[in-house]
Design a protein around this motif. Structure first.
Motif, short mmCIF file in Angstrom:
data_model
loop_
_atom_site.label_atom_id
_atom_site.label_comp_id
_atom_site.label_asym_id
_atom_site.label_seq_id
_atom_site.Cartn_x
_atom_site.Cartn_y
_atom_site.Cartn_z
N ALA A 49 -100.52 -21.18 88.52
CA ALA A 49 -101.75 -20.52 88.97
C ALA A 49 -101.43 -19.24 89.74
O ALA A 49 -102.11 -18.22 89.57
N ASN A 50 -100.37 -19.26 90.56
CA ASN A 50 -99.95 -18.05 91.26
C ASN A 50 -99.50 -16.97 90.28
O ASN A 50 -99.83 -15.80 90.45
N ALA A 51 -98.74 -17.37 89.25
CA ALA A 51 -98.28 -16.39 88.25
C ALA A 51 -99.46 -15.81 87.49
O ALA A 51 -99.50 -14.60 87.22
N VAL A 52 -100.45 -16.63 87.16
CA VAL A 52 -101.63 -16.15 86.45
C VAL A 52 -102.41 -15.17 87.32
O VAL A 52 -102.82 -14.11 86.87
N GLU A 53 -102.57 -15.51 88.59
CA GLU A 53 -103.37 -14.67 89.48
C GLU A 53 -102.65 -13.41 89.94
O GLU A 53 -103.25 -12.34 90.00
N HIS A 54 -101.37 -13.50 90.25
CA HIS A 54 -100.66 -12.39 90.88
C HIS A 54 -99.55 -11.80 90.04
O HIS A 54 -98.90 -10.85 90.46
N GLY A 55 -99.26 -12.35 88.87
CA GLY A 55 -98.03 -12.06 88.15
C GLY A 55 -98.00 -10.87 87.24
O GLY A 55 -97.07 -10.77 86.45
N GLY A 56 -98.95 -9.97 87.29
CA GLY A 56 -98.88 -8.83 86.38
C GLY A 56 -99.33 -7.56 87.05
O GLY A 56 -100.12 -7.57 87.97
N ASP A 57 -98.79 -6.47 86.56
CA ASP A 57 -99.17 -5.17 87.12
C ASP A 57 -99.30 -4.11 86.03
O ASP A 57 -99.31 -2.93 86.31
N THR A 58 -99.40 -4.54 84.77
CA THR A 58 -99.53 -3.58 83.69
C THR A 58 -100.83 -3.80 82.96
O THR A 58 -101.51 -4.80 83.15
N GLY A 59 -101.18 -2.90 82.07
CA GLY A 59 -102.41 -2.99 81.30
C GLY A 59 -102.37 -4.11 80.29
O GLY A 59 -101.36 -4.77 80.09
N ALA A 60 -103.49 -4.31 79.62
CA ALA A 60 -103.61 -5.37 78.63
C ALA A 60 -102.53 -5.26 77.58
O ALA A 60 -102.25 -4.19 77.06
N GLY A 61 -101.91 -6.39 77.27
CA GLY A 61 -100.89 -6.43 76.25
C GLY A 61 -99.51 -6.06 76.73
O GLY A 61 -98.53 -6.24 76.01
N GLY A 62 -99.38 -5.56 77.94
CA GLY A 62 -98.08 -5.16 78.47
C GLY A 62 -97.28 -6.36 78.93
O GLY A 62 -97.74 -7.50 78.88
N PRO A 63 -96.06 -6.12 79.42
CA PRO A 63 -95.21 -7.23 79.83
C PRO A 63 -95.77 -8.03 81.00
O PRO A 63 -95.39 -9.17 81.20
N GLY A 64 -96.67 -7.45 81.78
CA GLY A 64 -97.27 -8.16 82.91
C GLY A 64 -98.31 -9.17 82.48
O GLY A 64 -98.89 -9.84 83.30
N GLU A 65 -98.55 -9.29 81.18
CA GLU A 65 -99.55 -10.22 80.68
C GLU A 65 -98.97 -11.60 80.39
O GLU A 65 -99.64 -12.44 79.84
N ALA A 66 -97.70 -11.82 80.71
CA ALA A 66 -97.07 -13.11 80.42
C ALA A 66 -96.24 -13.58 81.61
O ALA A 66 -95.90 -12.79 82.49
#
Length: 155
Positions: A49-66
């Motif tokens: 849940a933490n990774a889903v909520e806080h785990g990305g900093d890039t736009g849609a489809g970028g590496p921050g989406e996983a």
């Protein structure tokens, strides 16, 4: 006995129960005590849940989406690691708490208890960043207990 698996998941709420069910199924099949399985599944849910909520900093489809979940059941120990590509934890301040350190959370707060809960449910917890990469890593270990006549008990 040794079991290992790794998942690469999209940062979507639906990925959390998927990871949890896979962990519970693995432990049930191996013969891990249900109370230990439950504790680890709750801790895993919080880390995901933490990774889903806080785990990305890039736009849609970028590496921050996983994010990635890896679980190891090896002998008498289970280790789970959840890593993402988000901003990670703030750097430690000299004389201050280490990154990811427990903080006081208001009783009325709707979030912020996940890392504290993981610390309560696991035997050893490491919270930090991936060296040389952006992102947070939450890993935790728990000593396993087995059901009587467990099929995959370490001999």
């Amino acid at each position: 006995m040794s079991i290992w698996w790794s998942l690469h998941l999209r940062r979507e709420a639906a990925s959390v129960p998927l990871a949890r069910r896979l962990l519970i199924g693995t432990m049930e099949t191996a013969g891990v005590d249900p109370d230990i399985s439950f504790d680890l599944s709750v801790a895993l849910s919080e880390a995901c849940a933490n990774a889903v909520e806080h785990g990305g900093d890039t736009g849609a489809g970028g590496p921050g989406e996983a994010y990635r979940v890896t679980a190891y059941l090896d002998g008498e120990l289970c280790r789970i690691e959840v890593s993402d590509t988000g901003p990670g934890f703030p750097a430690a301040v000299p004389g201050g708490p280490p990154p990811g350190a427990a903080r006081q959370v208001s009783v009325e707060a709707e979030s912020g208890r996940g890392l504290c809960l993981i610390r309560e449910l696991a035997d050893h917890v490491h919270i930090g960043t991936t060296p040389g990469h952006a992102g947070a890593v939450v890993s935790f270990d728990k000593i396993l207990k087995w059901r009587e006549n467990a099929p995959l008990v370490a001999v």
